[in-house]
Design a protein around this motif. Structure first.
Motif, PDB file in Angstrom:
ATOM      1  N   UNK A 177     101.832  65.186  31.117  1.00 29.37           N
ATOM      2  CA  UNK A 177     101.170  65.416  32.411  1.00 29.37           C
ATOM      3  C   UNK A 177     101.521  66.822  32.893  1.00 29.37           C
ATOM      4  N   UNK A 178     100.508  67.666  33.004  1.00 27.66           N
ATOM      5  CA  UNK A 178     100.700  69.037  33.488  1.00 27.66           C
ATOM      6  C   UNK A 178      99.968  69.189  34.814  1.00 27.66           C
ATOM      7  N   UNK A 179     100.699  69.589  35.817  1.00 25.25           N
ATOM      8  CA  UNK A 179     100.134  69.735  37.161  1.00 25.25           C
ATOM      9  C   UNK A 179      99.404  71.072  37.282  1.00 25.25           C
ATOM     10  N   UNK A 180      98.219  71.037  37.907  1.00 27.43           N
ATOM     11  CA  UNK A 180      97.490  72.269  38.233  1.00 27.43           C
ATOM     12  C   UNK A 180      97.611  72.473  39.736  1.00 27.43           C
ATOM     13  N   UNK A 181      98.387  73.497  40.150  1.00 30.08           N
ATOM     14  CA  UNK A 181      98.710  73.659  41.565  1.00 30.08           C
ATOM     15  C   UNK A 181      98.192  74.985  42.097  1.00 30.08           C
ATOM     16  N   UNK A 182      97.848  74.969  43.410  1.00 29.44           N
ATOM     17  CA  UNK A 182      97.419  76.204  44.075  1.00 29.44           C
ATOM     18  C   UNK A 182      98.615  76.945  44.652  1.00 29.44           C
ATOM     19  N   UNK A 234      94.615  80.365  36.280  1.00 31.05           N
ATOM     20  CA  UNK A 234      95.473  80.609  35.118  1.00 31.05           C
ATOM     21  C   UNK A 234      94.611  80.973  33.906  1.00 31.05           C
ATOM     22  N   UNK A 235      95.262  81.640  32.948  1.00 29.38           N
ATOM     23  CA  UNK A 235      94.609  81.975  31.686  1.00 29.38           C
ATOM     24  C   UNK A 235      94.681  80.758  30.766  1.00 29.38           C
ATOM     25  N   UNK A 249      97.267  76.552  26.918  1.00 28.35           N
ATOM     26  CA  UNK A 249      97.364  76.126  25.518  1.00 28.35           C
ATOM     27  C   UNK A 249      98.805  76.189  25.017  1.00 28.35           C
ATOM     28  N   UNK A 250      99.539  77.225  25.441  1.00 26.56           N
ATOM     29  CA  UNK A 250     100.948  77.336  25.041  1.00 26.56           C
ATOM     30  C   UNK A 250     101.765  76.164  25.569  1.00 26.56           C
ATOM     31  N   UNK A 251     101.511  75.781  26.806  1.00 24.03           N
ATOM     32  CA  UNK A 251     102.234  74.646  27.386  1.00 24.03           C
ATOM     33  C   UNK A 251     101.890  73.348  26.657  1.00 24.03           C
ATOM     34  N   UNK A 310     103.510  69.081  23.020  1.00 25.14           N
ATOM     35  CA  UNK A 310     103.091  68.288  21.872  1.00 25.14           C
ATOM     36  C   UNK A 310     104.190  68.292  20.808  1.00 25.14           C
ATOM     37  N   UNK A 311     104.758  69.467  20.531  1.00 24.99           N
ATOM     38  CA  UNK A 311     105.864  69.564  19.579  1.00 24.99           C
ATOM     39  C   UNK A 311     107.074  68.774  20.066  1.00 24.99           C
TER      40      UNK A 311
END
Length: 293
Positions: free
Chosen positions: A67-72, A95-96, A101-103, A108-109
């Motif tokens: 779960x990755x949060x997208x915050x303002x 964000x780019x 993708x890096x996160x 995942x790893x």
């Protein structure tokens, strides 16, 4: 890998989805927490700017996923509390896609490593489950040399100790090439478990002892060994018989009697061992192998 995007700004959600699809991901978009609760994804990109919606139930339900949060903006409500509930990370809008993708790749790893660790731990538990260990873990200190008549007994002690104390372990079998590099590269970061010292020559042993100075380690030896380190003896009378272990005739008989005396009567047990009942009785008396009532 399927990525669930929970975002009420449709244009933004579609833009993120489009870029993720270009990078080989399957995506699905939800505009509300309620709808997303019935989803099935590997990664959840969760906007914390959903008016009138509580993100906590979704984070709690899918905390074993990524779960990755997208915050303002960053504060306790948008980042602090969600991370405590089980969210893995956050990314600040705008964000780019490369940063996202890096996160995703990183976590995942991380998840794959967790699964491998759980698999190896389960395998070791199953491999060593028949070995009875009578040793108080809290009394184990290192550096330490353990002399034993059965290496797997020490294997069980070391692996259980590392698991229960959340100790990082580095396995150093001296029969493998590169053991010197392994010790040098460890840099005192983890507990070294050193085995197979009988496979190296006396001059190499002296080098080994010199290299181990200052390291946390447990060295297992299946024969008497003179070292400058604290040494204890840990033996067993019920060594397990397997294809990697050569037992004496007496050890084999003790193992068979201990393992099968409640399954077969003495007449059949002595027959399977190729000895007389009298000889079996004599061995019971010699090694105190009588059945417990």
């Amino acid at each position: 890998m399927k990525i669930i995007i929970v975002e009420n700004e449709l244009y933004l959600a579609q833009s993120i989805a489009s870029k993720l699809v270009e990078n080989g991901f399957d995506t699905e978009i939800f505009s509300s927490i309620k709808e997303a609760m019935n989803s099935n994804g590997d990664v959840y990109l969760l906007s914390t700017n959903l008016p009138g919606q509580n993100t906590s139930p979704l984070i709690t339900k899918f905390k074993e996923k990524i779960v990755i949060l997208m915050v303002s903006y960053i504060n306790n409500d948008t980042v602090g509390e969600p991370l405590k509930l089980g969210a893995k990370d956050y990314i600040v809008k705008p964000f780019m896609i490369e940063e996202l993708l890096r996160k995703i790749e990183h976590y995942q790893e991380y998840q794959n490593l967790r699964k491998k660790t759980a698999l190896y731990h389960e395998y070791m538990q199953n491999l060593l489950k028949e070995i009875k260990l009578d040793f108080e873990m809290e009394k184990l200190t290192y550096p330490l040399v353990i002399q034993t008549n059965y290496q797997r007994l020490v294997d069980k002690l070391v692996f259980e100790y590392a698991h229960h104390n959340n100790t990082l372990l580095t396995f150093v079998p001296l029969g493998n090439n590169g053991w010197k590099e392994k010790i040098e590269e460890n840099g005192r970061k983890s507990l070294l478990y050193v085995t197979e010292i009988h496979l190296i020559k006396k001059a190499e042993r002296e080098k080994l002892f010199s290299m181990l100075e200052g390291h946390d380690f447990i060295l297992c030896s299946t024969s008497e060994l003179e070292t400058p380190f604290p040494t204890i003896t840990l033996n067993t009378d019920s060594k397990l018989y397997d294809q990697n272990e050569i037992l004496t005739i007496d050890d084999y008989v003790k193992f068979i009697v201990n393992s099968f005396q409640y399954k077969f009567p003495d007449t059949e047990l002595s027959k399977k061992l190729g000895i007389s009942r009298k000889s079996l009785w004599e061995k019971r008396k010699k090694y105190d192998l009588f059945k417990k009532k």
